[in-house]
Design a protein around this motif. Sequence first.
Motif, mmCIF file in Angstrom:
data_model
loop_
_atom_site.group_PDB
_atom_site.id
_atom_site.type_symbol
_atom_site.label_atom_id
_atom_site.label_comp_id
_atom_site.label_asym_id
_atom_site.label_seq_id
_atom_site.Cartn_x
_atom_site.Cartn_y
_atom_site.Cartn_z
ATOM 1 N N THR A 127 0.812 -1.214 0.000
ATOM 2 C CA THR A 127 0.000 0.000 0.000
ATOM 3 C C THR A 127 0.845 1.264 0.000
ATOM 4 N N ASP A 128 2.034 1.215 0.610
ATOM 5 C CA ASP A 128 2.886 2.400 0.667
ATOM 6 C C ASP A 128 3.688 2.617 -0.609
ATOM 7 N N VAL A 129 4.070 1.534 -1.286
ATOM 8 C CA VAL A 129 5.045 1.624 -2.381
ATOM 9 C C VAL A 129 4.414 1.426 -3.752
ATOM 10 N N PHE A 130 3.405 0.564 -3.864
ATOM 11 C CA PHE A 130 2.858 0.209 -5.176
ATOM 12 C C PHE A 130 1.455 0.789 -5.380
ATOM 13 N N PRO A 131 1.336 1.947 -6.024
ATOM 14 C CA PRO A 131 -0.002 2.435 -6.370
ATOM 15 C C PRO A 131 -0.553 1.664 -7.564
ATOM 16 N N VAL A 132 -1.856 1.486 -7.598
ATOM 17 C CA VAL A 132 -2.516 0.810 -8.713
ATOM 18 C C VAL A 132 -3.418 1.818 -9.402
ATOM 19 N N LYS A 133 -3.036 2.189 -10.633
ATOM 20 C CA LYS A 133 -3.788 3.187 -11.404
ATOM 21 C C LYS A 133 -3.978 4.471 -10.613
ATOM 22 N N GLY A 134 -2.923 4.872 -9.919
ATOM 23 C CA GLY A 134 -2.970 6.126 -9.184
ATOM 24 C C GLY A 134 -3.537 6.038 -7.787
ATOM 25 N N PHE A 135 -3.927 4.855 -7.339
ATOM 26 C CA PHE A 135 -4.506 4.690 -6.006
ATOM 27 C C PHE A 135 -3.573 3.849 -5.153
ATOM 28 N N ARG A 136 -3.372 4.272 -3.900
ATOM 29 C CA ARG A 136 -2.472 3.555 -3.005
ATOM 30 C C ARG A 136 -3.216 2.693 -1.996
ATOM 31 N N ARG A 137 -4.467 2.935 -1.748
ATOM 32 C CA ARG A 137 -5.196 2.180 -0.729
ATOM 33 C C ARG A 137 -6.392 1.424 -1.301
ATOM 34 N N ASP A 470 5.790 13.393 0.625
ATOM 35 C CA ASP A 470 4.580 14.059 0.147
ATOM 36 C C ASP A 470 3.352 13.366 0.710
ATOM 37 N N HIS A 471 2.510 14.159 1.386
ATOM 38 C CA HIS A 471 1.301 13.587 1.988
ATOM 39 C C HIS A 471 0.422 12.916 0.950
ATOM 40 N N GLU A 472 0.374 13.472 -0.249
ATOM 41 C CA GLU A 472 -0.514 12.912 -1.262
ATOM 42 C C GLU A 472 -0.115 11.503 -1.646
ATOM 43 N N SER A 473 1.157 11.155 -1.422
ATOM 44 C CA SER A 473 1.606 9.826 -1.821
ATOM 45 C C SER A 473 1.017 8.732 -0.960
ATOM 46 N N LEU A 474 0.343 9.131 0.111
ATOM 47 C CA LEU A 474 -0.222 8.129 1.015
ATOM 48 C C LEU A 474 -1.739 8.070 0.929
ATOM 49 N N GLN A 475 -2.327 8.780 -0.037
ATOM 50 C CA GLN A 475 -3.773 8.830 -0.107
ATOM 51 C C GLN A 475 -4.331 7.781 -1.064
ATOM 52 N N MET A 476 -5.656 7.593 -0.943
ATOM 53 C CA MET A 476 -6.339 6.702 -1.875
ATOM 54 C C MET A 476 -6.833 7.466 -3.093
ATOM 55 N N ILE A 477 -6.673 8.810 -3.098
ATOM 56 C CA ILE A 477 -7.080 9.588 -4.250
ATOM 57 C C ILE A 477 -6.073 9.397 -5.361
ATOM 58 N N PRO A 478 -6.419 9.663 -6.647
ATOM 59 C CA PRO A 478 -5.473 9.485 -7.740
ATOM 60 C C PRO A 478 -4.270 10.386 -7.554
ATOM 61 N N LEU A 479 -3.101 9.870 -7.873
ATOM 62 C CA LEU A 479 -1.884 10.676 -7.815
ATOM 63 C C LEU A 479 -1.861 11.654 -8.978
ATOM 64 N N ASN A 480 -1.288 12.841 -8.746
ATOM 65 C CA ASN A 480 -1.200 13.768 -9.864
ATOM 66 C C ASN A 480 -0.092 13.370 -10.813
ATOM 67 N N THR A 481 0.065 14.093 -11.876
ATOM 68 C CA THR A 481 0.991 13.703 -12.931
ATOM 69 C C THR A 481 2.406 13.590 -12.420
ATOM 70 N N ASN A 482 2.848 14.598 -11.653
ATOM 71 C CA ASN A 482 4.221 14.582 -11.173
ATOM 72 C C ASN A 482 4.487 13.401 -10.261
ATOM 73 N N GLU A 483 3.484 13.102 -9.417
ATOM 74 C CA GLU A 483 3.655 11.979 -8.504
ATOM 75 C C GLU A 483 3.733 10.676 -9.252
ATOM 76 N N LYS A 484 2.899 10.536 -10.308
ATOM 77 C CA LYS A 484 2.933 9.296 -11.092
ATOM 78 C C LYS A 484 4.296 9.110 -11.747
ATOM 79 N N GLU A 485 4.878 10.239 -12.223
ATOM 80 C CA GLU A 485 6.186 10.126 -12.859
ATOM 81 C C GLU A 485 7.235 9.720 -11.850
ATOM 82 N N GLU A 486 7.087 10.291 -10.596
ATOM 83 C CA GLU A 486 8.080 9.956 -9.593
ATOM 84 C C GLU A 486 7.981 8.499 -9.156
ATOM 85 N N THR A 487 6.742 7.966 -9.129
ATOM 86 C CA THR A 487 6.575 6.586 -8.651
ATOM 87 C C THR A 487 6.685 5.593 -9.777
#
Length: 487
Positions: A127-137, A470-487
């Motif tokens: 849940t912390d490391v592998f988002p699925v389609k922009g969702f972590r939870r 980044d707090h957003e990296s721990l949410q169940m909401i979709p990651l933004n573009t920059n976050e997706k590139e980073e992950t």
Amino acid sequence: MQDPKPNHSEYIDQSEKPLTENEEDEEHDTNNLAEKYTNRTIYNPIFSTILEPFQWLQMLSSRLNPTFVLGVVLVYGLNQGFSWSLFKVVSDYYWKDVQKVQPSEVQLFIGLYYIPWVMKPVWGLLTDVFPVKGFRRRPYFILSGAAGALCALKVASGGGVAVALALGCLMGISAGVAMADVVIDACIARNSIEIRSLAADMQSLCGFCSSAGALVGYSTSGFFVHHIGPQAQAAQKIREAVNDMYKTLKFPQVWKPALYMYMSLALNISTHEGQFYWYTDPQAGPAFSQEFVGMIYAIGAMASIVGVVIYHKTLKDYPFRPVLFFVQLLFGISGMLDIVFIRRWNLALGIPDYYFIILEECISRIVSRIRWMPIMVLSSQLCPLGIEGTFFALLMCIDSLGALTSKSAGGILLHYLHVTRNDFKNLWVSVLIRNVLRILTLGLVFLVPNSDMYETLIPPNVVEKTKNVDHESLQMIPLNTNEKEET
């Protein structure tokens, strides 16, 4: 027994959002809300007592977000409380009446249920490391419900199911509950770190919901049993997360209480299955009916709510060490009631079996719940920001590993003392050994810090290193573009 609940993720979705600057700057901060909650004047004492829980929930919702509170209610109340309590009763009767195995074997099987809980750090890493389609939870939350439901359907489908397959399915149900637990615990851990004054309140909310759900589950369990039947960049992130966990565990402030958590559970060897077989046996035991067994557990769940109230009202502000010392002592002494019951001394005292087992269950549940609460609050204070989901899952893994050791040791002890489906002569000896080990655990309480929930236990340099996550990296909401590139 556990149906997938995709809509629940919507609640967790909102609950994990970090507080905004405007929210943090509001004048009605946590302390003011708590003061308003505790000092509100209501002249009618009866009305005040009825209204107080709702005022408390309103205070939590105002500070923590209503969807977070609702998410805790759903996960701890429905998933852990209702489903898990129903699962425990039904599985006991399933092994006894359908598979017809010995209690020592069942005790070992019950221990295996905890393997998915021991694997909670794995779920936490996912849940912390592998988002699925922009969702972590959310995906893992849905997956846990689906996996548990499929396993439950297989066992309940009827027909002859091999013991190994049945055990695998029941472990799958346990895994579903464990994975959902990781999702909500990550939210609780972060909020406990950021709002320390509400850490005990959040654990109290979890305890209330779990006990209330268990009350419903145990209340209906007898009826149901009787009438129905029994990648490279990702690898680097994982390495960093594991290294952070290892560094944190090296601090004495962390590994000592973690060791106590394990030992206090491991030394409390479980003899539950032997006792369950005994008090449902028509010849050797009191021959309690299926409905009454469910009622016993339901009353015990109500008593556990009393335990939560006692801790929340009188003990939450005391240091962890003295609270755990006296509760552990009471835990060992109260366990002697089981021996009184097994030896039937209660009848010599003129106390019928039905009244005595209810008394024993209530005392046991109250003490167990009070013993559990400070451990959960302490665990939430040991998590560094940035990997709080993974680290809290690691601590709960240690907790589950202790429970696994307890169940396995109990199975071995019952087998060694030859406690079988029909022979309960040495059952009281196993309970006596259990109680002695509970008392001996008092010698390990020095491992627990003599601090309260308001004190910072983790060295600041560990917290500072992880504050930049980044707090957003721990949410169940979709990651933004920059976050997706980073992950």
